[in-house]
Motif scaffolding. Structure first.
Motif, PDB file in Angstrom:
ATOM      1  N   ALA A 297      13.953  -2.816 -11.388  1.00  0.00           N
ATOM      2  CA  ALA A 297      15.396  -3.029 -11.518  1.00  0.00           C
ATOM      3  C   ALA A 297      15.812  -2.824 -12.968  1.00  0.00           C
ATOM      4  O   ALA A 297      15.068  -3.116 -13.898  1.00  0.00           O
ATOM      5  CB  ALA A 297      15.743  -4.441 -11.069  1.00  0.00           C
ATOM      6  N   GLN A 298      17.027  -2.304 -13.168  1.00  0.00           N
ATOM      7  CA  GLN A 298      17.538  -2.064 -14.501  1.00  0.00           C
ATOM      8  C   GLN A 298      18.797  -2.895 -14.719  1.00  0.00           C
ATOM      9  O   GLN A 298      19.694  -2.899 -13.879  1.00  0.00           O
ATOM     10  CB  GLN A 298      17.847  -0.577 -14.684  1.00  0.00           C
ATOM     11  N   ASN A 299      18.850  -3.601 -15.849  1.00  0.00           N
ATOM     12  CA  ASN A 299      20.026  -4.404 -16.161  1.00  0.00           C
ATOM     13  C   ASN A 299      21.264  -3.525 -16.260  1.00  0.00           C
ATOM     14  O   ASN A 299      21.249  -2.485 -16.925  1.00  0.00           O
ATOM     15  CB  ASN A 299      19.840  -5.132 -17.499  1.00  0.00           C
TER      16      ASN A 299
ATOM     17  N   LYS B 263      21.159  -6.652 -11.793  1.00  0.00           N
ATOM     18  CA  LYS B 263      20.326  -5.472 -11.968  1.00  0.00           C
ATOM     19  C   LYS B 263      20.484  -4.542 -10.779  1.00  0.00           C
ATOM     20  O   LYS B 263      20.598  -5.002  -9.642  1.00  0.00           O
ATOM     21  CB  LYS B 263      18.849  -5.867 -12.102  1.00  0.00           C
TER      22      LYS B 263
ATOM     23  N   TYR C  83      21.043  -4.393  -5.222  1.00  0.00           N
ATOM     24  CA  TYR C  83      21.203  -5.135  -6.469  1.00  0.00           C
ATOM     25  C   TYR C  83      20.424  -6.447  -6.447  1.00  0.00           C
ATOM     26  O   TYR C  83      20.281  -7.087  -5.408  1.00  0.00           O
ATOM     27  CB  TYR C  83      22.689  -5.426  -6.727  1.00  0.00           C
TER      28      TYR C  83
END
Length: 268
Positions: free
Chosen positions: A20-22, A47, A54
């Protein structure tokens, strides 16, 4: 089917395709409103998980995790931070288009699973749990769409609990079912007197696998003849220790019934 569907989703979350990416963070009040970094109850990190949806985590002012939530979003959904402000609301059709949301509240021992059809909530399951100081599950209440469907109180002493026929995780024998059958066959000694009297058939032996994995309370459930009944009991008692079963995450006693086959060669 509903249990399989729930398990499938949880397992899928454990095998997400990409990290996951912020993409955003929010400061939230206890009433679920947006606040500032000077006055807030929780800091929310959002994220994006590519190909999935999400991930949302809330941390209190001391940095301790309070809430963890996953949203499975339709591909056509366009991200809007306002959709993630009040997570306790059912998301209407005009906001986030969800397939499912899985929420856990670590501090409150509460979990919630919500299922949607094009953003409209169609089913919600909430589980409230409490634990003894030892960490063993004490109570579990389950609500589906606001209706209580389960209310359990468990004793702290595992061995004083009920004996089940089916549990969430059944006991396992070393080598599985094949290993059990193999050990039974290897230990079986056909009584000479039974051979002489041409006694054969299937003896069913019942026993309990306790919370320590021990085989206890063996008895004949379906008899053929004392000569082979006694041999069936003997060999079942010689089998290895099991991995105990679990019910609601607790070790549980499980009752089994197994067939022991006595068959004479055709020459007899």
């Amino acid at each position: 089917m509903k249990f399989f569907y729930t398990t499938l989703i949880i397992s899928f979350i454990g095998l997400l395709p990409l990290p996951a990416q912020n993409i955003d963070s929010l400061f939230i009040t206890s009433e679920g409103r947006i606040s500032t970094d000077s006055v807030y109850k929780y800091k929310r990190l959002i994220k994006e998980i590519e190909g999935f949806g999400y991930s949302v985590k809330d941390f209190d002012t001391k940095g301790k995790l309070y809430l963890r939530c996953y949203f499975m979003a339709h591909k056509r959904y366009k991200y809007d931070i306002l959709d993630f402000v009040n997570l306790k609301k059912s998301h209407p059709k005009k906001t986030i288009k969800l397939n499912a949301a899985i929420t856990t509240y670590p501090n409150d021992t509460t979990s919630k699973k919500s299922f949607y059809d094009d953003g409209v909530l169609i089913k919600e399951k909430v589980v409230y749990s409490t634990y003894y100081a030892s960490g063993i599950l004490k109570t579990k209440r389950v609500y589906e769409n606001g209706i209580k469907v389960e209310d359990n109180i468990f004793p702290e002493d595992l061995e004083s609990g009920p004996t089940f026929f089916i549990v969430d995780k059944m006991p396992e024998y070393p080598g599985g079912e094949e290993g059990f059958v193999s050990d039974i066959q290897a230990a079986l000694v056909y009584p000479k007197e039974a051979i002489k009297k041409k006694i054969q058939g299937i003896v069913y032996v019942e026993f309990v696998v306790n919370t320590k994995g021990e085989l206890v309370e063996p008895k004949i459930k379906q008899s053929v003849h004392p000569l082979i009944d006694n041999e069936a009991l003997r060999i079942v008692k010689t089998t290895k220790k099991w991995i105990p079963g679990k019910s609601y995450g607790r070790l549980a006693k499980v009752r089994y019934s197994v067939p022991v086959v006595f068959k004479l060669p055709s020459s007899h």
